[in-house]
Design an enzyme around this catalytic site. Structure first.
Site, PDB file in Angstrom:
ATOM      1  N   GLU A   1     -37.848 -25.193  68.382  1.00  0.00           N
ATOM      2  CA  GLU A   1     -37.323 -24.190  69.313  1.00  0.00           C
ATOM      3  C   GLU A   1     -38.277 -23.003  69.453  1.00  0.00           C
ATOM      4  OE1 GLU A   1     -33.717 -22.217  68.032  1.00  0.00           O
ATOM      5  OE2 GLU A   1     -33.260 -21.555  70.050  1.00  0.00           O
TER       6      GLU A   1
ATOM      7  N   GLY B   1     -28.143 -15.489  75.363  1.00  0.00           N
ATOM      8  CA  GLY B   1     -27.592 -14.212  75.813  1.00  0.00           C
ATOM      9  C   GLY B   1     -27.022 -14.274  77.224  1.00  0.00           C
TER      10      GLY B   1
ATOM     11  N   SER C   1     -28.614 -20.869  74.946  1.00  0.00           N
ATOM     12  CA  SER C   1     -27.995 -20.020  75.969  1.00  0.00           C
ATOM     13  C   SER C   1     -28.624 -18.623  75.982  1.00  0.00           C
ATOM     14  CB  SER C   1     -26.478 -19.958  75.823  1.00  0.00           C
ATOM     15  OG  SER C   1     -26.065 -19.465  74.574  1.00  0.00           O
TER      16      SER C   1
ATOM     17  N   LYS D   1     -36.164 -27.655  71.918  1.00  0.00           N
ATOM     18  CA  LYS D   1     -35.102 -26.724  72.316  1.00  0.00           C
ATOM     19  C   LYS D   1     -35.760 -25.551  73.027  1.00  0.00           C
ATOM     20  CE  LYS D   1     -31.130 -24.179  70.623  1.00  0.00           C
ATOM     21  NZ  LYS D   1     -29.917 -24.330  69.812  1.00  0.00           N
TER      22      LYS D   1
END
Ligand code: 13P
Length: 341
Positions: free
Chosen positions: A187, A273, A271, A229
């Site tokens: 990520e 925020g 997501s 991610k």
């Protein structure tokens, strides 16, 4: 026993996605509990995870859940069974029994990058092989996550150094995880914080992915057994602009198709925020465009806040609110899963 590409494919199975429930003790206390006026501490973390993970029916929408090490040894609440004929189940077992793959966050958070202290580098390589063997052996986790955070500030940040140093650690992490028989989820989160444009966000996602795949190619990672991610390409939260889902889709799918090799098992979105509704609408537009453009990899969600927020607000830390909170959680899962179908 599932091999790496079986696990990776199961994580991005059609119509399902991943819940990120891997907040550290500090993040759980500060951002998920205290921020909503809820008491903190280990037992509240357990109740918080129980509210989400023991929700009946989540297996229709979730292929996997990312956990934090504290949660591996905690168990669900066997409410309604006073005879205790059925023992409480450790959370990883509860998930596995319902066909949901348990995963584990293995990085140890961020620290300032010494050459550029406004930016961060992710900690956690020290002792990683031992921890991986423990999680895989004792809790039967199948996949793991490592998060790097990339800050945007005008054209100044991120520096090339931050991208390279974080990519090196992500690649080292990925190889160690594959050696331990689990799927790494890499990520490189491009943060929403700032006044930058959506196009700048797209350009930074592209740079971060290019550097990451150059580094992965130099190391041993098998791309068919990794999950990426990523953030969506979005205008910064201080830009004064809200992008339409079609704009987000164009720049997100564009960035990924230009930089992520087709062999990668799947791409999942954080997501970051966005509100639950924005994260749902943007994902629907991304899925639609990716299909039109014949994107080579499956795409799905791996949301934390956008899946949890509404449920936490209903739960408020009170046992009596758990059924209503679970209803709200399931409704959001249903909407997010509908966005990828
Ligand atoms: P958010 O969806 O809240 O950004 O969390 C996803 C995640 O795993 C961040 O590391």
């Amino acid at each position: 026993m599932m091999n790496l590409s079986d696990i990776a494919r199961a994580l991005v199975a059609p119509g399902k996605g991943i819940l990120a429930a891997d907040e550290s003790e500090k993040t759980a206390d500060e951002k998920r509990l205290a921020a909503f006026g809820i008491a903190t501490g280990p037992e509240m973390h357990r109740k918080f995870r129980d509210m989400l993970l023991a929700t009946p029916g989540i297996e229709a929408y979730l292929s996997g859940v990312i956990l934090y090490k504290e949660t591996l040894s905690q168990s669900d609440t066997k409410d309604g069974i006073p005879s205790k004929e059925i023992d409480a189940l450790p959370f990883p077992e509860l998930l596995a029994a319902r066909g949901i793959l348990p995963g584990i966050k293995v990085d140890e958070g961020l620290e300032p990058l010494s050459e550029s202290p406004e930016e961060s580098i992710t900690k956690g390589l020290l002792g990683l092989p031992e921890r991986l063997n423990e999680y895989h052996g004792e809790s039967k986790t199948c996949f793991t996550k490592w998060r790097a955070a990339i800050t945007i500030e005008g054209d100044r940040l991120p520096t090339a150094r931050a991208l390279v140093e974080n990519a090196k650690r992500l690649a080292t992490y990925a190889c160690e995880v594959q050696k331990a028989g689990m799927v790494p989820m890499l990520e490189p989160e491009v943060l929403l914080d700032g006044a930058h444009s959506r196009l700048r966000s797209r350009a930074v996602i592209e740079s971060a992915m290019r550097v990451l795949f150059d580094t992965l190619n130099e190391q041993c990672a098998d791309l068919s057994g990794i999950i990426i991610k990523t953030s969506m390409a979005l205008s910064g939260d201080k830009s004064g602009r809200t992008d339409t889902p079609e704009e987000v889709a164009e720049d997100t799918v564009g960035a990924l198709m230009d930089t992520v090799p087709a062999e990668v098992a799947g791409i999942v979105f954080l997501s970051g925020g966005q509100t639950p509704d924005q994260a749902t609408a943007n994902l629907a537009a991304i899925t639609k465009l990716a299909r039109e453009r014949n994107a080579p990899w499956p795409l799905t969600f791996s949301y934390g806040r956008a899946l949890q927020e509404e449920a936490i607000m209903v739960w408020k830390g009170e046992d009596e609110n758990v059924p209503a909170a679970r209803k709200v959680f399931l409704e959001r899962l249903e909407k997010v899963a509908a966005a990828i179908r």
